[in-house]
Design a protein around this motif. Structure first.
Motif, mmCIF file in Angstrom:
data_model
loop_
_atom_site.group_PDB
_atom_site.id
_atom_site.type_symbol
_atom_site.label_atom_id
_atom_site.label_comp_id
_atom_site.label_asym_id
_atom_site.label_seq_id
_atom_site.Cartn_x
_atom_site.Cartn_y
_atom_site.Cartn_z
ATOM 1 N N ASP A 7 -19.963 2.113 11.887
ATOM 2 C CA ASP A 7 -19.746 1.255 13.055
ATOM 3 C C ASP A 7 -18.269 0.834 13.100
ATOM 4 O O ASP A 7 -17.779 0.157 12.201
ATOM 5 N N ARG A 8 -17.568 1.223 14.160
ATOM 6 C CA ARG A 8 -16.129 0.970 14.239
ATOM 7 C C ARG A 8 -15.799 -0.521 14.316
ATOM 8 O O ARG A 8 -14.657 -0.926 14.101
ATOM 9 N N ASN A 9 -16.800 -1.355 14.609
ATOM 10 C CA ASN A 9 -16.548 -2.800 14.639
ATOM 11 C C ASN A 9 -16.069 -3.321 13.285
ATOM 12 O O ASN A 9 -15.358 -4.324 13.224
ATOM 13 N N LEU A 10 -16.464 -2.646 12.219
ATOM 14 C CA LEU A 10 -15.969 -3.021 10.891
ATOM 15 C C LEU A 10 -14.449 -2.915 10.853
ATOM 16 O O LEU A 10 -13.752 -3.839 10.406
ATOM 17 N N PHE A 11 -13.917 -1.804 11.325
ATOM 18 C CA PHE A 11 -12.471 -1.561 11.241
ATOM 19 C C PHE A 11 -11.700 -2.433 12.247
ATOM 20 O O PHE A 11 -10.592 -2.895 11.941
ATOM 21 N N ILE A 12 -12.297 -2.655 13.417
ATOM 22 C CA ILE A 12 -11.680 -3.543 14.409
ATOM 23 C C ILE A 12 -11.530 -4.944 13.808
ATOM 24 O O ILE A 12 -10.465 -5.574 13.897
ATOM 25 N N GLN A 48 -9.184 9.921 0.635
ATOM 26 C CA GLN A 48 -8.368 9.080 1.499
ATOM 27 C C GLN A 48 -7.894 7.819 0.775
ATOM 28 O O GLN A 48 -8.607 7.252 -0.053
ATOM 29 N N HIS A 49 -6.666 7.383 1.134
ATOM 30 C CA HIS A 49 -6.165 6.092 0.654
ATOM 31 C C HIS A 49 -7.072 5.003 1.209
ATOM 32 O O HIS A 49 -7.347 4.950 2.406
ATOM 33 N N ARG A 50 -7.569 4.165 0.313
ATOM 34 C CA ARG A 50 -8.590 3.195 0.714
ATOM 35 C C ARG A 50 -8.086 2.187 1.752
ATOM 36 O O ARG A 50 -8.862 1.680 2.563
ATOM 37 N N ASP A 51 -6.799 1.874 1.738
ATOM 38 C CA ASP A 51 -6.306 0.837 2.656
ATOM 39 C C ASP A 51 -6.304 1.306 4.105
ATOM 40 O O ASP A 51 -6.730 0.568 5.001
ATOM 41 N N ILE A 52 -5.824 2.520 4.355
ATOM 42 C CA ILE A 52 -5.843 3.006 5.742
ATOM 43 C C ILE A 52 -7.285 3.238 6.189
ATOM 44 O O ILE A 52 -7.636 3.004 7.354
ATOM 45 N N PHE A 53 -8.145 3.634 5.257
ATOM 46 C CA PHE A 53 -9.561 3.793 5.604
ATOM 47 C C PHE A 53 -10.175 2.441 5.962
ATOM 48 O O PHE A 53 -10.889 2.309 6.963
ATOM 49 N N TYR A 54 -9.885 1.424 5.168
ATOM 50 C CA TYR A 54 -10.428 0.075 5.382
ATOM 51 C C TYR A 54 -10.031 -0.469 6.754
ATOM 52 O O TYR A 54 -10.807 -1.171 7.404
#
Length: 430
Positions: A7-12, A48-54
């Motif tokens: 769910d992209r709301n996590l990243f938003i 993947q680098h976890r920060d850009i993924f987060y």
């Protein structure tokens, strides 16, 4: 990627939380990891680098995220730069993110191809005063390889020497350590996959199997459940191998009467699980093994109850040390004189339990979290005491992953993974 779309709301939400902590007139840049070469045309699997993924959900190489909350142009407040995809790349490497797919994944509307990055960066760097760079400040970090992030930081400082530089990591350490419910669901899924694999291993294990056979059983179940595999290099240590804390060779035969220490967990959608169980090769524990096993389990249960909001990591470990001291006295491994004469910097119990009890867990197995700050609700911790007795040829560690609750005891994400002696013996002999 094998996992279902998150769910992209996590990243938003994650980006919104990060930008709320940024200084006025500043931007932050996050790079993906490199694909690392092995030799000839071989490469390691991409991680993947976890920060850009987060912050974006983007799970491919050659990706850059820029956050600029005070940008004069609204479209430049969140920008993704991606490797341009085309039909040739799709045929040879597989489909990469299109601009439309990137929006669906991340919720970011402004997506440019990487070849436009220097031009766009010049425009927005003239509009900001401070740039956040993303250095690795994890307390266990030991990086010998120059990363893509490192190269970008060098380029940025060289090209824009008059800008102030700030650090993203302190913000991320705090944000990433407290999990959103979507993240908790993903970690729970990783733990559930680990449970399926462990139950498979319990039915499989018998005298004569090799440690790597057990590793293979885990991998079979992981892949069948949409996991890429192990969240970290697994430890399958039979007999005295259990007393080597980071034993990863997994190349010995399991002998009747021995115990096997299994420290293994599935990843799912880049989120980790981290389980340890210690099982009998022959399907039954002897009396001495039972006594030590139950001592470790009691320490684990008592330590778990201490993981509540406000607990300090360092003080928690002192209290766990007291629990372990009591159990080791009961087992006859240390005596009262050992305790009275102990070195405060290396207490008597450390002879048999020499590592920490808990660490943050999430996107990284040893996840972000500032250990000098009090624990908070929705942090995920491991609980993993152990007793290691080389003279007796075995070591026992038990480990679950738990979520700190606002009130009451932590929620055990591994509550369904067999841990009691009777249940393990029943499954192995069923």
């Amino acid at each position: 990627m094998k996992y279902d779309l998150i769910d992209r709301n996590l990243f938003i939400k994650n980006r919104k939380n990060f930008m709320a902590k940024m200084k006025p007139s500043s931007l932050a840049v996050f790079n993906s990891n490199d694909i690392y070469p092995v030799s000839a045309d071989s490469t390691l699997p991409f991680a993947q680098h976890r920060d850009i993924f987060y912050l974006s959900g983007v799970d491919q190489e050659e990706s850059v995220l820029v956050l600029f909350p005070d940008a004069p142009k609204e479209k430049h407040r969140e920008i993704l730069f991606l490797k341009e995809t085309n039909e040739h790349i799709a045929v040879w490497e597989g489909e990469k993110l299109t601009k439309e797919a990137a929006l669906k994944t991340s919720g970011i509307k402004t997506v440019y191809w990487l070849q436009d990055m220097e031009k766009i960066m010049f425009e927005i760097m003239t509009q900001c005063d401070t740039v956040y760079i993303n250095t690795n400040e994890h307390y266990r970090a030991n990086v010998e390889t120059e990363t893509r992030e490192d190269r970008f930081t060098k380029w940025l400082k060289d090209k824009y020497p008059a800008h102030s530089v700030a650090r993203s990591n302190p913000i991320l350490q705090r944000l990433r350590s407290v999990k959103d419910q979507i993240e908790l669901d993903l970690i729970q899924n990783a733990c559930t996959i680990t449970e399926k694999a462990f139950r498979r291993v319990l039915k499989f294990t018998k005298p004569g199997v090799w440690e790597y056979n057990i590793e293979a059983e885990f991998m079979h179940e992981f892949l069948n459940n949409r996991s890429k595999g192990f969240a970290y290099t697994p430890i399958i240590g039979s007999g005295n191998n259990a007393n080597v804390l980071h034993y990863i060779e997994n190349n010995q035969q399991c002998k009747a009467g021995d115990l096997i220490l299994i420290d293994a967990g599935a990843e799912y959608a880049n989120y980790a699980s981290d389980m340890t169980r210690t099982i009998p090769v022959s399907g039954r524990y002897n009396d001495r093994q039972k006594a030590v096993y139950n001592a470790v389990n009691r320490v684990k249960d008592a330590a778990t109850k201490m993981l509540v909001p406000g607990t300090l990591w360092e003080q928690y470990h002192i209290e766990v040390g007291k629990l372990m001291t009591s159990e080791l006295l009961g087992l006859g491994l240390i005596d009262k004189a050992d305790v009275q004469n102990e070195n405060p910097d290396w207490p008597a119990y450390k002879k048999y339990f020499m590592h920490g009890t808990s660490h943050h867990m999430g996107l990284d197995t040893h996840d972000y979290g500032i250990l000098t700050e009090p624990m908070q609700a929705n942090m995920v911790f491991t609980v993993e005491p152990g007793i290691y007795i080389p003279d007796e040829g075995f070591g026992i560690r038990l480990e679950d992953d738990v979520v700190i609750q606002e009130k009451g005891e932590p929620f055990n994400l591994m509550r369904n993974i067999p841990i009691e002696i009777e249940e393990i013996e029943d499954i192995m002999n069923g």
